[in-house]
Design an enzyme around this catalytic site. Structure first.
Site, mmCIF file in Angstrom:
data_model
loop_
_atom_site.group_PDB
_atom_site.id
_atom_site.type_symbol
_atom_site.label_atom_id
_atom_site.label_comp_id
_atom_site.label_asym_id
_atom_site.label_seq_id
_atom_site.Cartn_x
_atom_site.Cartn_y
_atom_site.Cartn_z
ATOM 1 N N ARG A 1 5.961 1.527 -1.791
ATOM 2 C CA ARG A 1 4.960 2.022 -2.736
ATOM 3 C C ARG A 1 4.533 3.439 -2.375
ATOM 4 O O ARG A 1 4.644 3.851 -1.224
ATOM 5 C CB ARG A 1 3.731 1.111 -2.740
ATOM 6 C CG ARG A 1 3.968 -0.271 -3.298
ATOM 7 C CD ARG A 1 2.736 -1.133 -3.156
ATOM 8 N NE ARG A 1 2.355 -1.279 -1.763
ATOM 9 C CZ ARG A 1 1.119 -1.539 -1.336
ATOM 10 N NH1 ARG A 1 0.150 -1.675 -2.211
ATOM 11 N NH2 ARG A 1 0.861 -1.660 -0.062
ATOM 12 N N ALA B 1 -2.739 -4.414 -3.804
ATOM 13 C CA ALA B 1 -2.479 -5.858 -3.867
ATOM 14 C C ALA B 1 -3.752 -6.680 -3.948
ATOM 15 O O ALA B 1 -3.699 -7.847 -4.325
ATOM 16 C CB ALA B 1 -1.658 -6.302 -2.666
ATOM 17 N N LYS C 1 -8.580 3.859 4.843
ATOM 18 C CA LYS C 1 -7.382 3.087 5.162
ATOM 19 C C LYS C 1 -6.244 3.972 5.649
ATOM 20 O O LYS C 1 -5.432 3.585 6.476
ATOM 21 C CB LYS C 1 -6.941 2.271 3.945
ATOM 22 C CG LYS C 1 -5.742 1.370 4.205
ATOM 23 C CD LYS C 1 -5.409 0.559 2.967
ATOM 24 C CE LYS C 1 -4.174 -0.306 3.203
ATOM 25 N NZ LYS C 1 -2.945 0.487 3.343
ATOM 26 N N PHE D 1 -0.978 -5.670 1.634
ATOM 27 C CA PHE D 1 -1.932 -6.527 2.344
ATOM 28 C C PHE D 1 -1.255 -7.794 2.876
ATOM 29 O O PHE D 1 -0.066 -7.782 3.172
ATOM 30 C CB PHE D 1 -3.141 -6.838 1.471
ATOM 31 C CG PHE D 1 -4.015 -5.641 1.225
ATOM 32 C CD1 PHE D 1 -4.490 -4.880 2.280
ATOM 33 C CD2 PHE D 1 -4.341 -5.249 -0.061
ATOM 34 C CE1 PHE D 1 -5.296 -3.760 2.068
ATOM 35 C CE2 PHE D 1 -5.145 -4.127 -0.289
ATOM 36 C CZ PHE D 1 -5.621 -3.394 0.775
ATOM 37 N N PHE E 1 1.701 -3.849 21.297
ATOM 38 C CA PHE E 1 0.776 -2.858 21.851
ATOM 39 C C PHE E 1 0.834 -2.937 23.377
ATOM 40 O O PHE E 1 1.163 -3.998 23.936
ATOM 41 C CB PHE E 1 -0.660 -3.127 21.377
ATOM 42 C CG PHE E 1 -0.936 -2.681 19.971
ATOM 43 C CD1 PHE E 1 -1.739 -1.578 19.709
ATOM 44 C CD2 PHE E 1 -0.383 -3.363 18.888
ATOM 45 C CE1 PHE E 1 -1.992 -1.165 18.410
ATOM 46 C CE2 PHE E 1 -0.638 -2.955 17.583
ATOM 47 C CZ PHE E 1 -1.435 -1.849 17.346
ATOM 48 N N THR F 1 4.821 0.681 8.610
ATOM 49 C CA THR F 1 5.524 1.216 9.778
ATOM 50 C C THR F 1 6.687 0.314 10.173
ATOM 51 O O THR F 1 7.796 0.787 10.462
ATOM 52 C CB THR F 1 4.545 1.383 10.955
ATOM 53 O OG1 THR F 1 3.502 2.281 10.569
ATOM 54 C CG2 THR F 1 5.249 1.927 12.188
ATOM 55 N N TRP G 1 6.798 1.968 16.188
ATOM 56 C CA TRP G 1 5.849 3.070 16.177
ATOM 57 C C TRP G 1 6.157 4.044 17.308
ATOM 58 O O TRP G 1 6.149 5.264 17.116
ATOM 59 C CB TRP G 1 4.419 2.542 16.314
ATOM 60 C CG TRP G 1 3.367 3.611 16.191
ATOM 61 C CD1 TRP G 1 2.770 4.063 15.060
ATOM 62 C CD2 TRP G 1 2.814 4.379 17.272
ATOM 63 N NE1 TRP G 1 1.876 5.072 15.355
ATOM 64 C CE2 TRP G 1 1.875 5.287 16.700
ATOM 65 C CE3 TRP G 1 3.005 4.401 18.652
ATOM 66 C CZ2 TRP G 1 1.148 6.191 17.474
ATOM 67 C CZ3 TRP G 1 2.287 5.318 19.430
ATOM 68 C CH2 TRP G 1 1.364 6.188 18.829
ATOM 69 N N LYS H 1 2.289 -2.775 8.721
ATOM 70 C CA LYS H 1 3.336 -3.339 7.868
ATOM 71 C C LYS H 1 4.301 -2.276 7.346
ATOM 72 O O LYS H 1 5.517 -2.468 7.387
ATOM 73 C CB LYS H 1 2.677 -4.101 6.719
ATOM 74 C CG LYS H 1 3.599 -4.681 5.672
ATOM 75 C CD LYS H 1 2.898 -5.710 4.828
ATOM 76 C CE LYS H 1 1.551 -5.259 4.333
ATOM 77 N NZ LYS H 1 1.628 -4.076 3.448
#
Length: 556
Positions: A92, A271, A103, A299, A380, A71, A408, A69
């Site tokens: 954030r 979150a 994470k 999240f 992907f 990214t 990405w 998210k």
């Protein structure tokens, strides 16, 4: 293939004055922290009107497969930049707990990152430390009040204010302190929260000025008396000193993406246990400077986006023009029951099952909040054409566009399809369609039930006796009009992390309720959610190191 940190360290960053100038921030409003990051004095900028349109980036419920998210948020901003838009990011700050845990950081990945990545993921401009210090100053002054004759008649058994630190440390969840005799304090049960779960973090992120922050700090409830009356930070006269520690932390931090797009990175509440949005100050500053502002909520959309709408937007007057919902084929197959090791194999049946998660989020965005969603399908190499077609078909049934996203691997160039869709929808957005999940005047219990049934898909809510009693008490004490912040697992719409997809006919269990009076919301804790995470068996910290010349290695 280069790692995230190698990509970030190979980037030629612009001096922060140059980034600021491109965003319309004069150099005299900068307080520089080195060459590439700065605090911005937003008080002068407040004189300008908010001209920008807000784009909210959220996601399906997270899975071990990852969604990307942050990214996508960064890549979308870079793509809008490449499309000639006056754009700014509002994200954030990372917490050290996830950075050294499992994470990871919150600076994006691949060729869609904010830099200097190592600084942002580690100490940055010291905001986390300032919040930790302010939180613990209040704790010290509270215990000192009890020690010095207890003039407020505080019941030591009913102290609700915990100390905090910005690190995952399960050993500190429950502690005994004040041991060693009278001169060392009053013995009592205590504990630590992670800094991102501290009410100081939530309060700072929702305050819009120092005066507002000080007023909010004074309202924070830290304990109760022997007569069951609330004791506030104002009662122990700690709000001025705490605000002094936060006077710089409330100013937004300015950095840049790999291609120099301005980015405000400020505030970091989780979150799943807090409200999951960056600061109101940073978002409003960006909206005064840019025509389009890309922001994210933590999240899945059931947590971050719901709290963005029902807490942040309600308190600040903000409203998103469009919502980007991030998903991956791999994550959707994970919601369909496929093990992580098998996610690279085409499985249309599992994908069909997992698409229920996507559909529920899309319906919530459109039908509950009245907003227009766009799906960003983070691509992907293992995704097959049949799988991509299936996702597009499911979204089309709900009148939603899907953009394939490759930020990405390609940076902003990989997000231009998404950027074009966003530009078109931002220009068509009707602010009158935006609405909250529940009205202010609805009773607290019904607000929790509204989120559970309308957003999560629960059939009802079960309140533990203590939670029900506290809701009645808070209503009696004047908190009934506050919004609610439900703390629950991020992995499921329910309070059971194993219920993937879009579970139905479940009951949400609320075991505890407390007020965050400074932040201005009531927290309802469900399931086994904890406000102090622990480290995994092999924490990311084991791979992080620094060379003799000060170069960080192993940071993702």
């Amino acid at each position: 293939m280069l790692s995230d940190i190698e990509i970030a360290q190979s980037c030629k960053m612009k001096p922060i004055e140059e980034v600021a100038a491109s965003a319309g921030v004069p150099s005299e409003l900068l307080e520089q922290y080195g060459r590439y990051k700065a605090k911005v004095n937003d008080y002068q900028i407040r004189k300008q009107p908010q001209k920008g349109k807000l784009v909210l980036v959220t996601a399906i419920n997270p899975t071990p497969a990852g969604e990307g998210k942050t990214t996508v948020s960064i890549g979308l901003a870079d793509a809008l930049h490449l499309e000639g838009q006056n754009v700014c990011l509002a994200l954030r700050e990372p917490s050290l707990g996830p950075v050294f845990g499992i994470k990871g950081g919150a600076a994006g990945g691949g060729y869609a990152q904010v830099v200097p990545m190592e600084d942002i993921n580690l100490h940055f401009t010291g905001d986390m430390h300032a919040i930790t210090a302010a939180n613990n100053l209040i704790a010290a002054m509270l215990d000192n009040s009890i020690q010095q004759g207890n003039p407020l008649c505080i019941d030591p058994r009913r102290v609700t204010w915990k100390r905090c630190m910005d690190m995952n440390d399960r050993q500190l969840r429950n502690v005994l302190d004040g041991l060693g005799g009278r001169v060392n304090g009053t013995p009592r049960e205590d504990g630590f929260d992670i800094t991102t779960a501290s009410e100081i973090m939530a309060t700072l992120c929702l305050a819009d000025s120092i005066s507002d922050l000080k007023a909010r700090l004074s309202r924070i409830v830290v304990a109760r008396t022997y007569e069951d009356k609330p004791v506030t930070v104002g009662d122990i006269h700690a709000q001025g000193a705490a605000c002094a520690l936060l006077k710089d932390a409330i100013r937004p931090n300015l950095v840049q993406t790999l291609i120099g797009t301005p980015a405000f990175v400020h505030g970091g509440p989780f979150a799943n246990i807090a409200h999951g949005c960056n600061s109101v100050v940073a978002t409003k500053t960006a909206l005064r400077l840019a025509d389009i502002v890309v922001t994210e909520a933590g999240f899945g959309a059931d947590l971050g986006a719901e709290k963005f709408v029902d807490i942040k937007c309600r308190m600040s007057g903000l409203a998103p023009s469009v919502v980007v919902l991030v998903a991956t084929v791999r994550a959707l197959k994970s919601h369909g029951g496929v093990a992580k090791a098998d996610l690279g194999t085409e499985n249309l049946e599992a994908l069909k099952k997992g698409l229920s998660n996507l559909r529920r989020h899309l319906r919530n965005i459109r039908e509950v909040w009245g907003l227009t969603p766009i799906v960003a399908l983070n691509r992907f190499v293992s995704d097959t054409e049949a799988e991509i077609a299936l996702v597009k078909e499911a979204a089309a049934e709900l009148n939603t566009q899907v953009a394939l996203c490759e930020v990405w691997a390609k940076g902003g160039e990989g997000g231009r399809e998404l950027a074009k869709m966003v530009i078109a929808e931002v220009n068509k957005a009707d602010p009158a369609q935006f609405r909250f999940t529940y009205p202010d005047e609805m009773p607290l219990e019904d607000k929790i039930r509204a989120v559970a049934t309308r957003i999560y898909g629960a059939k009802d809510v079960s309140f533990a006796p203590a939670a029900k009693k506290m809701l009645a008490k808070l209503t009696e004490e004047g908190c009934g009009n506050m919004p609610v912040c439900i703390a629950k697992t991020q992995y499921s719409f329910s309070d059971d992390p194993k219920k993937l997809g879009a579970p139905e006919n479940f009951v949400l269990n609320i075991r505890q309720v407390r007020v965050s009076a400074g932040a201005g919301f009531v927290v309802a804790l469900s399931g086994d959610i904890m406000t102090m995470p622990g480290l995994p068996k092999v924490p990311a910290a084991v791979n992080i190191d620094v060379t003799d010349d000060g170069k960080i290695t192993g940071l993702f």
